[in-house]
Design a protein around this motif. Structure first.
Motif, PDB file in Angstrom:
ATOM      1  N   LYS A 113       0.845  -1.183   0.000  1.00  0.00           N
ATOM      2  CA  LYS A 113       0.000   0.000   0.000  1.00  0.00           C
ATOM      3  C   LYS A 113       0.889   1.244   0.000  1.00  0.00           C
ATOM      4  N   ARG A 114       0.690   2.068  -1.029  1.00  0.00           N
ATOM      5  CA  ARG A 114       1.406   3.337  -1.130  1.00  0.00           C
ATOM      6  C   ARG A 114       0.399   4.473  -1.133  1.00  0.00           C
TER       7      ARG A 114
ATOM      8  N   ALA B 103       3.334   2.329   3.018  1.00  0.00           N
ATOM      9  CA  ALA B 103       2.846   2.051   4.370  1.00  0.00           C
ATOM     10  C   ALA B 103       2.956   0.558   4.669  1.00  0.00           C
ATOM     11  N   VAL B 104       2.694  -0.248   3.638  1.00  0.00           N
ATOM     12  CA  VAL B 104       2.861  -1.699   3.714  1.00  0.00           C
ATOM     13  C   VAL B 104       3.651  -2.115   2.487  1.00  0.00           C
ATOM     14  N   ASP B 105       4.678  -2.917   2.686  1.00  0.00           N
ATOM     15  CA  ASP B 105       5.613  -3.203   1.605  1.00  0.00           C
ATOM     16  C   ASP B 105       5.765  -4.703   1.343  1.00  0.00           C
ATOM     17  N   ASN B 106       5.102  -5.174   0.289  1.00  0.00           N
ATOM     18  CA  ASN B 106       5.385  -6.497  -0.259  1.00  0.00           C
ATOM     19  C   ASN B 106       5.188  -7.621   0.762  1.00  0.00           C
ATOM     20  N   VAL B 107       4.033  -7.647   1.405  1.00  0.00           N
ATOM     21  CA  VAL B 107       3.744  -8.646   2.438  1.00  0.00           C
ATOM     22  C   VAL B 107       3.149  -9.904   1.809  1.00  0.00           C
ATOM     23  N   SER B 108       3.712 -11.041   2.154  1.00  0.00           N
ATOM     24  CA  SER B 108       3.166 -12.338   1.737  1.00  0.00           C
ATOM     25  C   SER B 108       2.937 -13.186   2.981  1.00  0.00           C
TER      26      SER B 108
ATOM     27  N   GLY C 177       2.178   2.236  14.161  1.00  0.00           N
ATOM     28  CA  GLY C 177       2.601   2.760  12.869  1.00  0.00           C
ATOM     29  C   GLY C 177       3.310   1.773  11.968  1.00  0.00           C
ATOM     30  N   CYS C 178       3.351   0.482  12.374  1.00  0.00           N
ATOM     31  CA  CYS C 178       4.070  -0.494  11.551  1.00  0.00           C
ATOM     32  C   CYS C 178       3.251  -0.989  10.361  1.00  0.00           C
ATOM     33  N   GLY C 179       1.956  -0.625  10.294  1.00  0.00           N
ATOM     34  CA  GLY C 179       1.140  -1.019   9.151  1.00  0.00           C
ATOM     35  C   GLY C 179       0.251  -2.217   9.380  1.00  0.00           C
ATOM     36  N   LYS C 180       0.136  -2.674  10.648  1.00  0.00           N
ATOM     37  CA  LYS C 180      -0.646  -3.887  10.902  1.00  0.00           C
ATOM     38  C   LYS C 180      -2.135  -3.687  10.617  1.00  0.00           C
ATOM     39  N   SER C 181      -2.706  -2.537  11.013  1.00  0.00           N
ATOM     40  CA  SER C 181      -4.127  -2.272  10.736  1.00  0.00           C
ATOM     41  C   SER C 181      -4.367  -2.077   9.243  1.00  0.00           C
ATOM     42  N   THR C 182      -3.417  -1.423   8.570  1.00  0.00           N
ATOM     43  CA  THR C 182      -3.542  -1.246   7.120  1.00  0.00           C
ATOM     44  C   THR C 182      -3.567  -2.600   6.415  1.00  0.00           C
ATOM     45  N   THR C 183      -2.692  -3.511   6.854  1.00  0.00           N
ATOM     46  CA  THR C 183      -2.663  -4.861   6.277  1.00  0.00           C
ATOM     47  C   THR C 183      -3.995  -5.556   6.490  1.00  0.00           C
ATOM     48  N   LEU C 184      -4.517  -5.466   7.718  1.00  0.00           N
ATOM     49  CA  LEU C 184      -5.801  -6.099   8.023  1.00  0.00           C
ATOM     50  C   LEU C 184      -6.910  -5.557   7.124  1.00  0.00           C
ATOM     51  N   ARG C 185      -6.978  -4.239   6.997  1.00  0.00           N
ATOM     52  CA  ARG C 185      -8.080  -3.616   6.261  1.00  0.00           C
ATOM     53  C   ARG C 185      -7.978  -3.846   4.751  1.00  0.00           C
ATOM     54  N   MET C 186      -6.802  -4.218   4.275  1.00  0.00           N
ATOM     55  CA  MET C 186      -6.703  -4.569   2.855  1.00  0.00           C
ATOM     56  C   MET C 186      -7.350  -5.919   2.564  1.00  0.00           C
TER      57      MET C 186
ATOM     58  N   SER D 207       5.093  -3.402   7.810  1.00  0.00           N
ATOM     59  CA  SER D 207       4.558  -4.762   7.942  1.00  0.00           C
ATOM     60  C   SER D 207       5.522  -5.850   7.458  1.00  0.00           C
ATOM     61  N   HIS D 208       6.816  -5.561   7.447  1.00  0.00           N
ATOM     62  CA  HIS D 208       7.789  -6.620   7.171  1.00  0.00           C
ATOM     63  C   HIS D 208       7.719  -7.646   8.310  1.00  0.00           C
ATOM     64  N   ILE D 209       7.655  -8.915   7.971  1.00  0.00           N
ATOM     65  CA  ILE D 209       7.467  -9.965   8.977  1.00  0.00           C
ATOM     66  C   ILE D 209       8.802 -10.326   9.616  1.00  0.00           C
ATOM     67  N   ALA D 210       8.925 -10.040  10.910  1.00  0.00           N
ATOM     68  CA  ALA D 210      10.140 -10.402  11.648  1.00  0.00           C
ATOM     69  C   ALA D 210      10.111 -11.880  12.035  1.00  0.00           C
ATOM     70  N   GLN D 211       8.937 -12.379  12.435  1.00  0.00           N
ATOM     71  CA  GLN D 211       8.771 -13.794  12.775  1.00  0.00           C
ATOM     72  C   GLN D 211       7.291 -14.130  12.711  1.00  0.00           C
ATOM     73  N   PHE D 212       6.984 -15.271  12.122  1.00  0.00           N
ATOM     74  CA  PHE D 212       5.597 -15.741  12.006  1.00  0.00           C
ATOM     75  C   PHE D 212       5.586 -17.171  12.499  1.00  0.00           C
ATOM     76  N   ASP D 213       5.132 -17.366  13.747  1.00  0.00           N
ATOM     77  CA  ASP D 213       5.271 -18.686  14.361  1.00  0.00           C
ATOM     78  C   ASP D 213       4.269 -18.824  15.502  1.00  0.00           C
ATOM     79  N   THR D 214       4.304 -19.981  16.152  1.00  0.00           N
ATOM     80  CA  THR D 214       3.426 -20.224  17.298  1.00  0.00           C
ATOM     81  C   THR D 214       3.898 -19.393  18.496  1.00  0.00           C
ATOM     82  N   PRO D 215       3.000 -19.101  19.435  1.00  0.00           N
ATOM     83  CA  PRO D 215       3.428 -18.369  20.633  1.00  0.00           C
ATOM     84  C   PRO D 215       4.574 -19.070  21.366  1.00  0.00           C
ATOM     85  N   GLU D 216       4.495 -20.401  21.476  1.00  0.00           N
ATOM     86  CA  GLU D 216       5.547 -21.151  22.168  1.00  0.00           C
ATOM     87  C   GLU D 216       6.905 -20.933  21.515  1.00  0.00           C
ATOM     88  N   ALA D 217       6.940 -21.010  20.160  1.00  0.00           N
ATOM     89  CA  ALA D 217       8.203 -20.870  19.436  1.00  0.00           C
ATOM     90  C   ALA D 217       8.778 -19.467  19.582  1.00  0.00           C
TER      91      ALA D 217
END
Length: 413
Positions: free
Chosen positions: A22-23, A31-36, A52-61, A228-238
């Motif tokens: 999203k630009r 605001a959101v850059d190339n999220v997969s 301000g990291c773009g999480k709500s923008t990602t959701l609303r897209m 919205s660059h993903i730093a880590q996408f995993d289970t809470p335990e991990a």
């Protein structure tokens, strides 16, 4: 029993975000850059990150409240990027902070809104409204005709969730829905969402800035950096036991072992019995129970079977036999879907070291005490210690094999 609880509700759908960006005009940085991201059907995924990291923008897209500048969105394999956005939104539940209810509509009218728009028959809409109110723990007879201003913040949020689920969508988007209520109400709303998801198996994408909330609610957590660059996408335990980098470690914060208390529910530990009396019991019966029991305390329940007062042996004597002045009001309870963190907090506040456990209507079920919770904490800490030992052992073995391989390589040269 509600229709959803019988297993006839629509199950969740897969969501795929592919190179989503999203630009905004005039801003050189997106605001959101190339999220997969791939989200499995029926799981709860939490988007968490700094403001301000773009999480709500990602959701609303996902429901195209914000139109993507580029990239694709697929729900159950269907590309929705070119679909009529209004039709798309009717297939996706959406709940926001402060509920977003229309103030000029009654509770029933708010919940009925999307089913009516999609052409449901009147009788089906009416049944669905009652079903949804019951599902979120509100008595249809009591709340059907009320207006939002006549509800507490927690009740408004429950109605907001009921409205989001009314048309039985496979996907539910939630944008900090519990951020505007007090901590105790927030805990109970989180428990209610866990219970609902246990019955409904929707695909939930939930935005929060509160990492403890993310741990409590999420099957998986996406920790997001800027844009919205993903730093880590995993289970809470991990994420708790093996954060990907310093950014994730900083977001997890101190006390990761204690944060694991948010991963265990009250229903997973022993819920003990406790002697109870009712407000309608004769005074002499209550006296006899206090004198003759093993406990020097009773839990008094109100006429609906909900925890009301803790009564000790000396209370009735000091209050000169008056139930109105005797005992101490129950200020906090937890549900079976509450976390051990919630229970421990409630127990620490209570001078007697225990908390009452209640059902969805607030009815008494049992108690959890400090001893039970401390045993659970010790078990978790021991499990973490063993995991850390195994991890160090694996690293030492890996270093050993690398050293051997380097030596052999040098000899071969």
């Amino acid at each position: 029993m509600p229709e959803a609880a019988r297993g006839t509700a629509a199950s969740g759908a897969t969501i795929e975000l592919e190179n989503l960006s999203k630009r905004y005009p005039g801003n050189p940085n997106p605001a959101v850059d190339n999220v997969s991201m791939e989200i499995r059907a029926g799981e709860t995924v939490i988007l968490v990150g700094p403001s301000g990291c773009g999480k709500s923008t990602t959701l609303r897209m996902i429901n195209r409240l914000i139109e993507p500048s580029s990239g694709r969105i697929r729900i159950n394999g269907e590309d929705v990027t070119d679909m009529d956005p209004v039709k798309l939104r009717r297939k996706i539940g959406y709940a926001i902070q402060s509920s977003g209810l229309f103030p000029h509509m009654t509770v029933a009218e708010n919940i009925a809104l999307v089913p009516k728009m999609t052409g449901w028959p009147k009788a089906k809409v009416k049944d669905r409204v009652e079903e949804m109110l019951d599902l979120v723990g509100l008595d249809p007879r009591e709340f059907h005709g009320r207006y939002p201003r006549q509800l507490s913040g927690g009740q408004q949020q429950r109605v907001g969730v009921a409205r989001a689920l009314a048309a039985d969508p496979p996907v539910l988007l939630m944008d900090e829905p519990f951020g505007a209520v007090d901590p105790i109400t927030r805990d109970h709303l989180q428990d209610e969402l866990i219970r609902l998801q246990h019955d409904l198996h929707k695909t939930i994408v939930f935005v929060t800035h509160d990492f403890d909330e993310a741990i409590k609610l999420g099957d998986r957590i996406a920790v997001l950096r800027e844009r919205s660059h993903i730093a880590q996408f995993d289970t809470p335990e991990a994420i708790l036991t093996n954060p990907a980098d310093d950014f994730v470690s900083g977001f997890v914060g101190a006390g990761a072992a204690l944060k694991r208390l948010n991963l265990t529910r009250v229903r997973e530990v022993e819920i003990a019995d406790f002697p109870t009396v009712s407000v309608d019991d004769p005074l002499q019966t209550i006296f006899n129970r206090l004198r003759g029991g093993l406990h020097n305390e009773l839990l008094m329940l109100d006429r609906r079977g909900r925890p009301y007062k803790w009564l000790r042996r000396g209370d009735l004597m000091r209050a000169k036999g008056s139930l109105a002045r005797a005992g101490h009001l129950v200020h906090d309870t937890v549900t079976r879907d509450a976390t051990l963190h919630d229970a421990l907090e409630a127990v620490l506040i209570d001078s007697a070291g225990r908390v009452a456990v209640t059902g969805r209507r607030g009815e008494y079920i049992g108690v959890v005490d400090m001893e039970t919770l401390l045993n659970s904490v010790h078990e978790m800490l021991e499990a973490d210690r063993l995991t850390a030992v195994e991890h160090r052992h694996d690293l030492e073995e890996l270093r050993h094999h690398r050293t051997e391989a380097e030596l052999e390589g040098g000899a071969g040269g």
